[in-house]
Write an enzyme that holds these catalytic residues in place. Structure first.
Site, PDB file in Angstrom:
ATOM      1  N   ALA A 119      -3.003  -1.885 -23.088  1.00 47.31           N
ATOM      2  CA  ALA A 119      -2.505  -2.925 -23.844  1.00 47.31           C
ATOM      3  C   ALA A 119      -1.358  -3.827 -22.414  1.00 47.31           C
ATOM      4  O   ALA A 119      -1.067  -3.847 -21.868  1.00 47.31           O
ATOM      5  CB  ALA A 119      -0.956  -2.573 -25.100  1.00 47.31           C
TER       6      ALA A 119
ATOM      7  N   ARG B 179      -3.371  -3.264 -12.310  1.00 45.05           N
ATOM      8  CA  ARG B 179      -3.536  -2.685 -11.462  1.00 45.05           C
ATOM      9  C   ARG B 179      -4.515  -1.583 -11.545  1.00 45.05           C
ATOM     10  O   ARG B 179      -3.567  -0.906 -13.123  1.00 45.05           O
ATOM     11  CB  ARG B 179      -2.117  -2.333 -10.238  1.00 45.05           C
TER      12      ARG B 179
ATOM     13  N   ARG C 114      -5.638   5.245 -12.215  1.00 47.07           N
ATOM     14  CA  ARG C 114      -5.930   5.741 -12.080  1.00 47.07           C
ATOM     15  C   ARG C 114      -7.807   6.105 -12.824  1.00 47.07           C
ATOM     16  O   ARG C 114      -8.149   5.666 -13.350  1.00 47.07           O
ATOM     17  CB  ARG C 114      -5.508   7.230 -12.630  1.00 47.07           C
TER      18      ARG C 114
ATOM     19  N   HIS D 159      -5.950 -24.819 -13.178  1.00 51.86           N
ATOM     20  CA  HIS D 159      -5.520 -26.350 -12.948  1.00 51.86           C
ATOM     21  C   HIS D 159      -4.896 -25.633 -11.944  1.00 51.86           C
ATOM     22  O   HIS D 159      -4.337 -25.419 -11.424  1.00 51.86           O
ATOM     23  CB  HIS D 159      -4.530 -26.500 -13.971  1.00 51.86           C
TER      24      HIS D 159
ATOM     25  N   THR E  62      -5.630  -9.953 -12.947  1.00 53.27           N
ATOM     26  CA  THR E  62      -6.251 -10.522 -12.016  1.00 53.27           C
ATOM     27  C   THR E  62      -6.671 -11.013 -11.028  1.00 53.27           C
ATOM     28  O   THR E  62      -7.396 -11.847  -9.710  1.00 53.27           O
ATOM     29  CB  THR E  62      -4.443 -11.626 -11.795  1.00 53.27           C
TER      30      THR E  62
END
Length: 205
Positions: A167, A187, A190, A113, A172
């Protein structure tokens, strides 16, 4: 371009379009039917899923309940397993490879949106019916990926082959193959190596 063509191309489109509304209604009805079945009604479940996902490989299982916006714009490979509350909002193409595992409460969401309030709020057609400006970004989840519980994958993301998403993560950005990634935003923590194999963990046996 039709509204469906705009939507799939990632352009601003009108989600109140009659064709799109009919596709969503069909998908939501099929989800409701699926969610009312029991685990041992395997044939009935398979028939519903085949209608909901025309591009569906040989599935392991979808535990249910499931929540799917269109289904026809999602491609699912073989050996895929989805635990409880699997959600796919496929306003743009969603491609799920072979042997992908979804933990409970995972969401794959392509819609976007506008960030500016004035551009995001509902508008009204001459007949008074509401609509809003939306667009989307495709999602690709390559083969062998495991998404643990409560993972959200946002539009425009590719998760590489064999990756594991921890979890509660919100993905993104792209995740490289064979890595463990987690967090909000998700992110890379490893690489996944041979030493992650079960033979290195005799305490599990």
């Amino acid at each position: 371009m039709t509204e469906q063509e705009k939507m799939l191309a990632g352009k601003i489109y009108d989600p109140s379009d009659e064709t799109l509304a009919a596709l969503r209604t069909k998908a939501h009805r099929l989800c409701t039917l699926y969610n009312s079945t029991f685990d041992d009604e395997e044939k009935k479940r398979a028939e519903i899923l085949r209608e909901l996902f025309p591009n569906l490989g040989k599935l392991l299982a979808m535990q249910g309940p499931i929540y799917i916006d269109y289904g026809v714009f999602t491609s699912i490979g073989e050996g895929v397993y989805a635990n409880f509350n699997f959600t796919v909002l496929d306003t743009c193409p969603v491609n799920i490879g072979d042997d992908v595992f979804f933990g409970p409460n995972c969401s794959v969401v392509t819609p976007v949106h506008p960030l500016k309030y004035a551009e995001r709020k509902f508008k009204f057609k001459p007949d008074g019916s509401p609509y809003d400006d939306e667009y989307g970004r495709p999602i690709t989840i390559e083969k062998g990926v495991w998404l643990a519980s409560n993972v959200t994958v946002c539009g425009g993301v590719t998760i590489g082959e064999g990756a594991v998403i921890g979890a509660g993560s919100v993905v993104t950005r792209d995740i490289p193959p064979y890595t463990f990634a987690a967090g909000n935003p998700c992110r890379v923590i490893r690489e996944i190596t041979d030493k992650d194999g079960l033979e290195f963990h005799p305490e599990l046996f």
